[in-house]
Design a protein around this motif. Sequence first.
Motif, PDB file in Angstrom:
ATOM      1  N   MET A 466      38.412   7.178 -10.206  1.00 11.95           N
ATOM      2  CA  MET A 466      38.096   5.794 -10.534  1.00 11.95           C
ATOM      3  C   MET A 466      39.245   5.145 -11.306  1.00 11.95           C
ATOM      4  O   MET A 466      40.124   5.830 -11.844  1.00 11.95           O
ATOM      5  CB  MET A 466      36.789   5.720 -11.344  1.00 11.95           C
ATOM      6  N   ASP A 467      39.208   3.813 -11.366  1.00  8.83           N
ATOM      7  CA  ASP A 467      40.243   3.052 -12.057  1.00  8.83           C
ATOM      8  C   ASP A 467      39.621   2.365 -13.275  1.00  8.83           C
ATOM      9  O   ASP A 467      38.431   1.998 -13.255  1.00  8.83           O
ATOM     10  CB  ASP A 467      40.844   2.002 -11.117  1.00  8.83           C
ATOM     11  N   GLU A 468      40.439   2.161 -14.310  1.00  3.48           N
ATOM     12  CA  GLU A 468      39.910   1.570 -15.544  1.00  3.48           C
ATOM     13  C   GLU A 468      39.363   0.153 -15.332  1.00  3.48           C
ATOM     14  O   GLU A 468      38.556  -0.332 -16.135  1.00  3.48           O
ATOM     15  CB  GLU A 468      40.991   1.549 -16.631  1.00  3.48           C
ATOM     16  N   ASN A 469      39.792  -0.504 -14.276  1.00  2.00           N
ATOM     17  CA  ASN A 469      39.319  -1.872 -14.020  1.00  2.00           C
ATOM     18  C   ASN A 469      38.177  -1.945 -13.016  1.00  2.00           C
ATOM     19  O   ASN A 469      37.722  -3.035 -12.661  1.00  2.00           O
ATOM     20  CB  ASN A 469      40.486  -2.736 -13.536  1.00  2.00           C
ATOM     21  N   ASP A 470      37.720  -0.790 -12.548  1.00  2.00           N
ATOM     22  CA  ASP A 470      36.557  -0.784 -11.654  1.00  2.00           C
ATOM     23  C   ASP A 470      35.353  -1.384 -12.372  1.00  2.00           C
ATOM     24  O   ASP A 470      35.189  -1.223 -13.586  1.00  2.00           O
ATOM     25  CB  ASP A 470      36.223   0.648 -11.217  1.00  2.00           C
ATOM     26  N   ILE A 471      34.524  -2.083 -11.594  1.00  2.00           N
ATOM     27  CA  ILE A 471      33.368  -2.775 -12.169  1.00  2.00           C
ATOM     28  C   ILE A 471      32.163  -1.829 -12.250  1.00  2.00           C
ATOM     29  O   ILE A 471      31.810  -1.160 -11.283  1.00  2.00           O
ATOM     30  CB  ILE A 471      32.999  -4.026 -11.347  1.00  2.00           C
ATOM     31  N   ILE A 472      31.550  -1.807 -13.432  1.00  2.45           N
ATOM     32  CA  ILE A 472      30.347  -1.013 -13.672  1.00  2.45           C
ATOM     33  C   ILE A 472      29.236  -1.963 -14.102  1.00  2.45           C
ATOM     34  O   ILE A 472      29.466  -2.916 -14.847  1.00  2.45           O
ATOM     35  CB  ILE A 472      30.578   0.037 -14.781  1.00  2.45           C
ATOM     36  N   GLU A 473      28.033  -1.708 -13.634  1.00  5.89           N
ATOM     37  CA  GLU A 473      26.899  -2.549 -14.010  1.00  5.89           C
ATOM     38  C   GLU A 473      26.422  -2.199 -15.425  1.00  5.89           C
ATOM     39  O   GLU A 473      26.124  -1.042 -15.719  1.00  5.89           O
ATOM     40  CB  GLU A 473      25.742  -2.356 -13.026  1.00  5.89           C
TER      41      GLU A 473
END
Length: 692
Positions: A466-473
């Motif tokens: 995963m990437d630090e800027n991936d969106i998480i709910e």
Amino acid sequence: MLEQIKKTFFFFGSVLFIFATIGFSMFFYFGREIPSELTLLEYSPPISTKIFSADGDLIEEYALEHRSIVDFDKIPLAIKGAFLIAEDRDFYTHSGISMKSLFRAVVENTAKKSWAKKPAGGSTITQQIAKNLLIGNKRSLTRKIKEAIMAFRIESTIPKDKILEIYLNQLYLGKGCYGISEATEYYFGKELSKISHEEAAFLAAIPSAPSVYINVINSSKLLTKRNSILYQMYEFGYISKEELKTAISKPIAIKFRKNKIFSPYFSDEIFRIFTQKISTEHFFKKGYQITTTMNKKIQLILTKTLEDGLIDYTKSQKWNGTLLGEQNNTENYKLILNEINRKLPSTINKICACLILEINKEYLLCKTENGEKIKVKTNQYKNEKFSKGDVILCRNLEKPNEYEAYQQPEVTGGAIIMEAKTGEVLGMTGGYSFDISAFNCITQAKRQPGSTIKPFIYAAALEQGMDENDIIEDKPISITLLDGKKYSPRNYTKKCYGKTPMRDGLIHSRNLSTINLALLIGTKSISKLLMNAGLAEKKIPISGVLGAVETLPINIVSAFSAFVNQGEMVYPKFIKNIDQTPCKTDRHRICSKETAETIKGILIDCVKLGTAVRAAPIAEKYEMEIGGKTGTTNDFKDAWFVGYFVHNEKTYIMCVFVGYKIPKTLGQRFSGAKVALPVFASFIEKFAESNL
């Protein structure tokens, strides 16, 4: 005439034969019951194990007898001469027993009529060794005979220099000191090689009457004895006339060795480390020289900042610090205050009892044990209530006549700082006061780490691609556990933030983002990283990603080192070397270099923008790189901060923990940011100002 001579010769020959036979028989009879003189060559007295700071200052000493062994050729001539003069002038000419000394002792005891009290002895140095080390010192004719026999045996087997070396290393010199090296360090705070003539004579005066000569009241007796030895040292050629004049002119100047560094939790940890591998008796007797990683200045600052932090927290609690009420300024107040002061636990802060004389709006006028009148600030604690004549405790604010009302904290905690690259622990304190509790909160207290575990959850996600800027709910969630109970975590703010970049979830320590991230990547991968980092022993439950697992604070600080060491964590190292043998640093990788760098950057933003923002002014003031993570457990039972800072191109990692020994709430909103982070910030400020 010739016949008469023959008879006389025969008579004396018979007498001599009888005495020789008796002597030989006694020698044979009593000689069977005593140990071999060769035992001395294998004699290994108990030697002090000493623990030193990294820069060589004494931290602690463990001993049955405080002693250090010195080889004969390293013992100064002044010491040898002084003790030979005082104890056995004919040492190098007699064969174990000195008839001259015996005759002198008989004359002295007769003249002073001291036979029935404490008769002067005529024992040689060799006899003293025989008595103290091989025969025993029970007063009896049998013991004296055995002592004489053993002295002859020793002299016929062991060289004189070796006998004198054994004697100077084993004799008792008062105040718990055995041997001349330990005594020199204790009385004069210096190495044996730097001893002066008058100091050597002082030490030589002690063995004949330790309880008399080392008593300050009897200093005139000691001076007389010392000067007598100096005059005889001159007569026997050990010192020159000029050296005698110089030595005689000097007063007795005892300069006791420096106080040990105040670090009981650190030294106790060294003791625990050793006695997990060797017996306590072995540790006390074998004379290890242990150089630790402790920096004494850092240790002092760390201890002070933790104490101050715990005291500051206590000020939010109800006042219950009145020890005795309405003493009415009685005449015996000094006795009362003395008794209280005597029982106070040791702390860096200067605490003392005082009697309230007057009550003003902003301060109390009080009297201390020595009669000094002081002003004590009030309005520090909730519900303060004072009365004239009360006995309370006060704390000195490190300035003359500046005090504040004080009550002893019930809360405890710990702090540790280590150099990130080497793992060397530069300072550690495991509680408010070792006198109150020797339990070390850093190395012994298994507690829930709260949100300080979250960087590792996010690191596991990065390791999964995963990437630090991936969106998480960041949305509400309810999980049914195996026991059928519902688990419904919430954010600290009780709000939801919807679609959130992964790094923001860590910066602002959002529980819902973290839970949803964990469900996305699975607890198996998270558990694997946590176990590799020493923060878990088995697969964790879903609540574990918010810190509902138990670990030691020292494990947290060790695991955090990976984020500033390109993915490699180092194990805390307390010992630099043992008897000059260096100790290695252990390390291993828990994540990739890229993951470590990303988490490190997010931790910096935790200080700039997130839950650790209270440290931002310190970072700005000292132009210092600081990163870290706060932690708070359910019901505010434990408060944490784990962080790092860079100073003079070195990176340091620090962990602060605050909580009650038996876990209970610290109070609503007493989070890691409010309770633990200020200790970290205060430490950095003092650290930067001290030019370390």
